[in-house]
Design a protein around this motif. Structure first.
Motif, mmCIF file in Angstrom:
data_model
loop_
_atom_site.group_PDB
_atom_site.id
_atom_site.type_symbol
_atom_site.label_atom_id
_atom_site.label_comp_id
_atom_site.label_asym_id
_atom_site.label_seq_id
_atom_site.Cartn_x
_atom_site.Cartn_y
_atom_site.Cartn_z
ATOM 1 N N ARG A 182 -5.512 -1.286 -6.933
ATOM 2 C CA ARG A 182 -4.810 -2.550 -7.144
ATOM 3 C C ARG A 182 -3.568 -2.356 -8.008
ATOM 4 N NH1 ARG A 182 -8.495 -6.532 -10.077
ATOM 5 N NH2 ARG A 182 -9.865 -5.705 -8.456
ATOM 6 N N LEU A 183 -3.688 -1.629 -9.105
ATOM 7 C CA LEU A 183 -2.550 -1.434 -9.990
ATOM 8 C C LEU A 183 -1.546 -0.467 -9.406
ATOM 9 C CD1 LEU A 183 -4.451 -1.381 -13.397
ATOM 10 C CD2 LEU A 183 -3.041 -3.206 -12.466
ATOM 11 N N PHE A 184 -2.020 0.485 -8.583
ATOM 12 C CA PHE A 184 -1.095 1.408 -7.935
ATOM 13 C C PHE A 184 -0.196 0.649 -6.952
ATOM 14 C CE2 PHE A 184 -0.246 4.491 -4.421
ATOM 15 C CZ PHE A 184 0.623 5.305 -5.124
ATOM 16 N N LYS A 185 -0.768 -0.301 -6.219
ATOM 17 C CA LYS A 185 0.019 -1.092 -5.262
ATOM 18 C C LYS A 185 1.026 -1.991 -5.987
ATOM 19 C CE LYS A 185 -3.228 -1.317 -1.375
ATOM 20 N NZ LYS A 185 -4.074 -2.201 -0.545
ATOM 21 N N GLN A 186 0.679 -2.411 -7.217
ATOM 22 C CA GLN A 186 1.581 -3.308 -7.954
ATOM 23 C C GLN A 186 2.727 -2.566 -8.616
ATOM 24 O OE1 GLN A 186 -0.926 -5.338 -10.765
ATOM 25 N NE2 GLN A 186 -1.981 -6.537 -9.188
ATOM 26 N N SER A 187 2.571 -1.238 -8.795
ATOM 27 C CA SER A 187 3.619 -0.475 -9.482
ATOM 28 C C SER A 187 4.853 -0.392 -8.601
ATOM 29 C CB SER A 187 3.107 0.925 -9.815
ATOM 30 O OG SER A 187 2.780 1.630 -8.639
ATOM 31 N N PRO A 188 6.062 -0.379 -9.232
ATOM 32 C CA PRO A 188 7.299 -0.357 -8.446
ATOM 33 C C PRO A 188 7.472 0.958 -7.716
ATOM 34 C CG PRO A 188 7.740 -0.088 -10.796
ATOM 35 C CD PRO A 188 6.296 -0.427 -10.665
#
Length: 407
Positions: free
Chosen positions: A401-407
């Motif tokens: 989830r956080l990997f997908k949110q990273s730019p």
């Protein structure tokens, strides 16, 4: 065996415990982390450096960019006399080693662990093993059971104490493990408030160049064996050590007093420089998680076989890390004439190509999680080969989830 059938109990929510928990989360192995401190987890400590042995794991987990954001590459380590005359320098090749404040690294790992996996205020006081698994008792009378128990609770581990008690009762504890731990370096660490770059412009550089001052006959520059007493580590002893160091010359200008005064007292602590640190505990976690992912069953025979494989994988690496740390400690802070001579020869006579070869060999073991897609092996000096798991998995949960949110 499905990984979900195995239950793992981790005691200690430090960097090693969190890394193992994070990996078990991705491996699909149920786990619980017991932490003795109550309330919110406090990221303690000052700085920590991570070299290329552990960085591939962060790339696998989609966390390398965040790791780079909270860290700086180390370009060199320069050794100075107390007069600020240069003894020599060691090129650390800034793409291999990064340094960061320990609380930021702790928060990064913690951000990938589901909160329900960590139970705080659980100080383990006893354990019991039987055919059904392992049982731990906490001081608040709570009890937890699992197939496997992992002690990740530091040098003065309650898990190790219980194991040593049982081994001693069976006359199986080696004499070398009966002696109290002894450390040979005391450190004063802290996390400072932002320091004015006008006075310390070096701190605004994109790379970090470490400066090591070899003092002479100063209170905290002489190595000596020390057996631990809890009375040595209270606030009064921290203040005493800070006061004794205030007038030390700072290689970045002025004295240490300027840095000490910028550091809140609650963020300062006196610590012991251990010979096997958090980075090795994180590598231990990679090895153990890989083996647990492949565990055939929860039978005593298979669990024993897994830990024998773990010992075989890590014992030589652990010994090499301890020896390397000892040599580095003597190189960076030894005061004997032989240590002074070796330091001067290593820094000024040994060709830089030989220095690089030594560093490359130290970075040969760069393990990755075998159950996740491998990332490219970077660098000219190739890493030790690994066999990919036949049951490959994709990133899941908070990591994905956080990997997908990273730019």
């Amino acid at each position: 065996m499905a990984s979900s059938q195995l239950k793992v109990l981790i005691v200690g929510a430090g960097l090693g415990g969190l890394t193992l928990g994070l990996l078990l989360e991705q491996a699909g192995v149920p786990y619980t982390i017991l932490e003795k401190h109550a309330g919110d987890l406090l990221p303690l400590g000052s700085s920590i450096s991570l070299n290329q042995t552990i960085q591939p794991l962060f790339e696998q987990l989609g966390m390398l960019t965040e790791l780079e954001d909270i860290s700086k590459p180390i370009g060199s380590m320069t050794f100075l006399k107390e007069s600020m005359n240069k003894i020599g320098s060691l090129d650390l090749y800034s793409d291999c080693v990064r340094i960061m404040d320990r609380p930021s690294l702790y928060k990064l790992l913690l951000s990938r662990i589901p909160s329900e996996r960590i139970i705080t205020g659980k100080r383990v006081c006893d354990l019991e093993q039987n055919r059904d698994g392992v049982l731990v008792r906490c001081t608040d009378t709570s009890v937890y059971m699992a197939d496997i128990l992992v002690g990740a609770d530091g040098a003065y581990s309650s898990i190790r104490r219980c194991l040593y008690r049982d081994l001693r009762a069976s006359n199986l504890l080696p004499k070398s493990d009966m002696a109290p731990l002894a450390f040979d370096h005391h450190c004063l660490v802290g996390v400072t408030d932002p320091i004015d770059p006008i006075y310390f412009p070096e701190l605004t550089r994109p790379t970090c160049d470490m400066m090591v001052v070899i003092g002479k006959d100063k209170p905290y520059s002489i190595r000596q064996e020390h057996h631990i007493r809890s009375s040595d580590w209270g606030p009064a002893q921290v203040e005493e050590m800070a006061n004794a160091c205030r007038d030390f010359i700072c290689p970045y200008g002025s004295t240490l007093a300027d840095i000490i005064d910028k550091t809140p007292k609650e963020r300062m602590s006196k610590v012991l420089l251990e010979e096997k640190g958090a980075a090795q505990a994180m590598l231990d976690a990679v090895s153990l998680a890989n083996l647990l992912h492949e565990l055939p069953s929860t039978s005593a025979q298979d669990i024993q076989g897994t830990f024998e494989a773990y010992y075989k994988d890590r014992v030589s690496m652990g010994k090499a890390a301890v020896q390397g740390s000892r040599h580095m400690g003597r190189l960076s802070g030894g005061h004997k004439w032989t240590e002074t001579l070796i330091r001067s020869m290593f820094l000024n006579i040994l060709p830089s190509k030989v220095q690089q070869t030594i560093l490359d060999k130290m970075l040969h073991h760069r393990p990755q999680a075998t159950f996740l897609p491998f990332v490219p092996d970077r660098g000219e000096f190739k890493a030790k080969s690994q066999v990919q798991s036949k049951r490959i998995r994709s990133l899941s949960g908070l990591c994905l989830r956080l990997f997908k949110q990273s730019p």
